[in-house]
Structures are given as structure tokens and as C-alpha cells.
Design a protein around this motif. Sequence first.
Motif, PDB file in Angstrom:
ATOM      1  N   HIS A  95     115.002  47.595 -91.419  1.00  0.00           N
ATOM      2  CA  HIS A  95     115.305  47.215 -92.802  1.00  0.00           C
ATOM      3  C   HIS A  95     114.160  47.747 -93.654  1.00  0.00           C
ATOM      4  O   HIS A  95     113.083  47.155 -93.699  1.00  0.00           O
ATOM      5  CB  HIS A  95     115.467  45.703 -92.904  1.00  0.00           C
ATOM      6  CG  HIS A  95     116.499  45.173 -91.941  1.00  0.00           C
ATOM      7  ND1 HIS A  95     117.848  45.167 -92.230  1.00  0.00           N
ATOM      8  CD2 HIS A  95     116.372  44.694 -90.671  1.00  0.00           C
ATOM      9  CE1 HIS A  95     118.505  44.679 -91.182  1.00  0.00           C
ATOM     10  NE2 HIS A  95     117.642  44.396 -90.232  1.00  0.00           N
ATOM     11  N   PHE A  96     114.424  48.886 -94.292  1.00  0.00           N
ATOM     12  CA  PHE A  96     113.361  49.660 -94.930  1.00  0.00           C
ATOM     13  C   PHE A  96     112.654  48.867 -96.025  1.00  0.00           C
ATOM     14  O   PHE A  96     111.425  48.782 -96.053  1.00  0.00           O
ATOM     15  CB  PHE A  96     113.957  50.958 -95.488  1.00  0.00           C
ATOM     16  CG  PHE A  96     112.929  51.961 -95.918  1.00  0.00           C
ATOM     17  CD1 PHE A  96     112.214  52.692 -94.982  1.00  0.00           C
ATOM     18  CD2 PHE A  96     112.669  52.178 -97.269  1.00  0.00           C
ATOM     19  CE1 PHE A  96     111.267  53.628 -95.379  1.00  0.00           C
ATOM     20  CE2 PHE A  96     111.725  53.108 -97.669  1.00  0.00           C
ATOM     21  CZ  PHE A  96     111.026  53.835 -96.724  1.00  0.00           C
ATOM     22  N   MET A  97     113.418  48.273 -96.921  1.00  0.00           N
ATOM     23  CA  MET A  97     112.789  47.510 -97.995  1.00  0.00           C
ATOM     24  C   MET A  97     112.176  46.221 -97.462  1.00  0.00           C
ATOM     25  O   MET A  97     111.177  45.728 -98.000  1.00  0.00           O
ATOM     26  CB  MET A  97     113.800  47.224 -99.109  1.00  0.00           C
ATOM     27  CG  MET A  97     114.239  48.472 -99.857  1.00  0.00           C
ATOM     28  SD  MET A  97     112.856  49.392-100.604  1.00  0.00           S
ATOM     29  CE  MET A  97     112.356  48.240-101.892  1.00  0.00           C
ATOM     30  N   GLY A  98     112.758  45.667 -96.410  1.00  0.00           N
ATOM     31  CA  GLY A  98     112.142  44.513 -95.769  1.00  0.00           C
ATOM     32  C   GLY A  98     110.775  44.858 -95.211  1.00  0.00           C
ATOM     33  O   GLY A  98     109.835  44.057 -95.283  1.00  0.00           O
ATOM     34  N   LEU A  99     110.658  46.075 -94.667  1.00  0.00           N
ATOM     35  CA  LEU A  99     109.365  46.564 -94.193  1.00  0.00           C
ATOM     36  C   LEU A  99     108.372  46.624 -95.339  1.00  0.00           C
ATOM     37  O   LEU A  99     107.220  46.169 -95.211  1.00  0.00           O
ATOM     38  CB  LEU A  99     109.555  47.949 -93.561  1.00  0.00           C
ATOM     39  CG  LEU A  99     108.305  48.793 -93.295  1.00  0.00           C
ATOM     40  CD1 LEU A  99     107.381  48.104 -92.312  1.00  0.00           C
ATOM     41  CD2 LEU A  99     108.710  50.175 -92.770  1.00  0.00           C
ATOM     42  N   GLY A 100     108.803  47.150 -96.471  1.00  0.00           N
ATOM     43  CA  GLY A 100     107.911  47.264 -97.618  1.00  0.00           C
ATOM     44  C   GLY A 100     107.509  45.921 -98.183  1.00  0.00           C
ATOM     45  O   GLY A 100     106.327  45.679 -98.475  1.00  0.00           O
ATOM     46  N   ASP A 263     118.712  52.548 -91.917  1.00  0.00           N
ATOM     47  CA  ASP A 263     118.527  51.349 -92.745  1.00  0.00           C
ATOM     48  C   ASP A 263     119.757  50.456 -92.589  1.00  0.00           C
ATOM     49  O   ASP A 263     120.834  50.755 -93.105  1.00  0.00           O
ATOM     50  CB  ASP A 263     118.331  51.758 -94.204  1.00  0.00           C
ATOM     51  CG  ASP A 263     117.671  50.667 -95.023  1.00  0.00           C
ATOM     52  OD1 ASP A 263     117.542  49.537 -94.523  1.00  0.00           O
ATOM     53  OD2 ASP A 263     117.279  50.941 -96.176  1.00  0.00           O
ATOM     54  N   ALA A 264     119.570  49.326 -91.897  1.00  0.00           N
ATOM     55  CA  ALA A 264     120.695  48.511 -91.432  1.00  0.00           C
ATOM     56  C   ALA A 264     121.150  47.482 -92.466  1.00  0.00           C
ATOM     57  O   ALA A 264     121.012  46.284 -92.273  1.00  0.00           O
ATOM     58  CB  ALA A 264     120.332  47.833 -90.117  1.00  0.00           C
TER      59      ALA A 264
END
Length: 572
Positions: A95-100, A263-264
Motif C-alpha cells: 500500500h504505497f500511500m500507507g507506506l508514505g 499498489d493493492a
Amino acid sequence: MMTLRFYKLNIIIACLFLSSCANNKKEFGTIIIHGGTIYTVDSTQTTVEAVVTKKDKILFAGSFEEAKSYQNEQTELIDLKGKTMTPGLIEGHGHFMGLGYNELELDLMNTRSYQDIVDAVAEKVKTTKPGEWILGRGWHQSKWDSMPANTVKGFQTHHLLSEVSPDNPVFLSHASGHAGFANAKAMEIAGLKGLRKEGIQTYNMEGGEVIVDQFGMPTGIFNEHAISMIYKYIPEETPETNIQAFNLAMEACHKNGITSFHDAGISSNTIALYDDMKSAGKMNIRLYAMLRGGEELLNEWLEKGPRIDPDHRFTIRSIKLSCDGALGSRGAWLLEPYTDRPGHYGHETLPMDIVKEVAIKGLQNNFQVCSHAIGDRANREILDQYELALKELNMLDTDHRFRIEHAQHLHPDDIPRFAELHVIPAMQAIHLSSDRPWAIDRLGEKRIKDGAYMWQDLLQSGVPIVNGTDVPVEPLNPIASFYASVSRKTLKGIPEGGYEPEQKMTRMQALKSYTLDAAYGAFEENIKGSISSGKLADFTIFNQDLMTVEENQILDTEIVMTIFNGKVVYKK
């Protein structure tokens, strides 16, 4: 005699001319990489001495001697000095934005007790204005060294948290993302105070649960769909924080050797953000996105069809469905009750008729369907719905590449069905290292041994596995997931021999799951995932050979360089 000599002279001149023309048309490389072990993940030549790139593509892979013929005065030489290079690693489910945002909010991943959470929030309160929300993620009660004295259904209660944060609403997401922990102030804002029904507080809802104590009062734990009762009151992110989170996520990918990211689950707002970043030339990562949202978003995209980016930066061609919860929060949907919570089967978080409906529409409109399923019941039900859709449209043998995200716990009867239906399991090996020590409490020994983390059985059945970390559920670190894949041990190296060692991946299988097989899981195996002429120039360089180093030294491996699109984007 003169005629023969003249004829030979003309042939020599012609040959020299053709040779000169060929040299004039010779392509020269932008970069030549050499001097270390280079694993290609290409069956025609598994290792090479050198790789030549031209701008964003691979021009040549083979011997160093031949590679030098592509060199001119502008060509840059990168000497690996004994280090190891592979194709650029692909995060197959995260989860790309979750990573950020995990970089911006309270990171609770390393907390080892409830008190650790309380202390972290108390410290944050000191620098937060009264009334402002405090958000965090990463706690996992089953990974704590000890549990508090007062628990309800295996979870802590909010009272200690509320004492240190009386004036700030607090919401802390479980590591799985499938549960959350709220303090009294947050519950007050959400209106969860003093509501009673026949003397007992109740908040029953389809696909979710608010855990209450013996007096019917909320404990602060919100499971699955119940999360929305708190979440809808949390202020939305600003454009500035979104951009900051995006850049932090991209930087984290580069540091971890990740050049592509599945990105899930993204919304329309995230799509707009990604479009803006790409238009501004600030997307130095390849995002393969799964749509997640309401019926309106899905219908919009089903009507206009997939978007395959010719620049290979931001492609949308799949749909994400969330069909059950997580094992840690006892939300995974099981065929038999939880061993440590009798009578509880987890949660079906999406009606199965919707899975079939979306699968049919996906097949009709060239969209891949990727369904989250952790429990054995959820996996079986989704395979059933996929099969019904495929049969109804007479498309059993088509190249649909439907996926099940996680496929963590399977009934033995369902393992061969993945290959039979051409369904790809996207599994995160690191979950075994983190979860296996306590997962046996949830499922019992028989279910663990017969159907949990069945990597080798699935591979032998004829399906590829897409690997990853599910970041921010787990840290993005691909070295840890590689280690888990081949050792089936915790990151502390236990147990000796690994859990259910017959299911270990070989090192080449593990590398493929992070490169070529992950590319296949996104219909992108023809442009990336292996080092061969014509493919994208994405590479990951390690300080040591993780394919041959002793198992107990794999976790010492470091990313020393990441090359994306033919350019160095990270150097340690």
C-alpha cells in the motif's frame, strides 16, 4: 588475369565499405555494468558478466568482452567490485500511500507491550495541540512480550490510553490494517457514549465488530467494517501531506531496491495524485494499481477500460476486492471456528455474489480481479466465484490472471484449484516469520501443517507466486521476505530447520517471486522482471551474493544501489 584481380579488389572495397557502414550504425551504451555476479532470471543465460543499457532499456547482456564493443567516450562504466546484481525488485502487494503515511504518523511496529503504545502516545501528546487527532499504525497484540492484566477477547482496553490523551482523539491501526484502537475522546466524537440496548451496549454490524466489555461498554477495539465508525471522523489528508507521503514512499522503495510496486487498492483521490506526480515528472517508480472503491469508481473504469501506461510508470488494469479480515484480529474467514475463540469463524467482509459479479465484468472488460483472502473459507469461496464466472462466460482457458491476495491459509482440497483455474496466489512470505509463532494458536496444529503458507505445494502445482510484504503491515524490506521464503524461520532464526520446511522456496524460486513472477502477475513479464535485451533498465545491487551466502548471513545483505529507468536513484 586483370579482370580477376579487378573483381577481387572490388569485393575487398565493398566489404570494407559495408564494415564501415555497420560500424557507423553500431549502437553504443549509456552504461556498462560489470565486475560482479549478475543474476538475470532468464532461463537462456542465468548469469552474465556484463549488462549494457541504452537510456531506459537493456541493450545487451552477456560477456564483458562483448559488452566493451558497445562503449564509446560517453559510456559510463559501473564496476560492481564483486557485488551482486539482479533485476529490479518488485513489491507484489503493498500500500504505497500507507507506506508514505507510516513515515509521517506514529510507527508502532516495534512496540512490544501495551505500555509501549501508551508511552508513544503520551510523548506525541506533548507536541500536539488539544483537539488534534493522533494517528498511528503497527501494533499487534500477538507479538507483544506480555499482555496487560485486563483484556477482552484477547485485546487490550482503552483506559490507560485514554488517561494519557484526555484532550486528543487517538486512533491506532492494527498492523494488519483490519482493526483499530481508539481512545475515549475519539469514541466520544464518534457518538459512541451512553448508547444502550436492553441494558447491554451493542454495535452489531455486518462484516465488523465493536468489542465491548462485560458491562457492554466499548473497549476501544474496532474490527473490520466497524473501523469506519471512527475513521469517518478523522480529518482528510491535505494535498501537501499527500505529496510528502508519496515522496517518502518512493524514497523508501529506492532504499530497499524496489523499482516496481503493486499498489493493492487505490481510490479516485489517489489516482488524481498519481496522475499529478507523473505529469510533473516526479514518479520514479513503476506503479501497478488495483482499483478499490465504491460501485461508482468501478463502473467508471469498467466502462472506459484498462489504462496501460506506455511509459510504464502508472498502469491501472486490476480491481481489488476485500473479502475477509486478518488472522491477527481474528477476522480471517474460516471453515472451522478459531481454536482460541470457539464459535467464531471470522468475517465475510464482502458478499460473495458481488465477487462473482465483478469477476464477470472484469472478464468482459479486460480487468484483472485481485481478491483479498486470508482464511480457508474466504479462499474457497473466491475460487468458487471465479470458477462460476469463468464457466458462465466460457473463459476457463483465457489468460485472465485473476489473483488471490495473501492466500495464506488454504484447505488442502483447494490448493490444486489455483493451477486448474489459472489463479495466481500473491503471498507475502514475511507473514510467516511474523505470524507463524502465534498463528498456531488461532488455527491449531493440523490446519497449520495442512494448509498454511503452502508455497512449495502451490509452485509444484504449476502456478507462480507473487511475493511482497503488504507494507505497511510489514516493513518494506525485501531481504527479510527473501529470508523467510527460503528459511521459513522468524527473523530471530527460529526454529532450527524452519516451520514446515517442506514448503520452503528455493533461492531461485524466491528471487523469481520478487522479479519475473511478480512481473507476470501484472501482465508485464515482457518488459521487466529479468535481465535481457529490450527490457527496462531496472536493477537492484546487493553488497553480497544472497543466492550463495550462508542462510544465517542472508539478513546481513544490504541494498547498495538501485537503478531505475537506466539511472542510479539510490546509492548507499
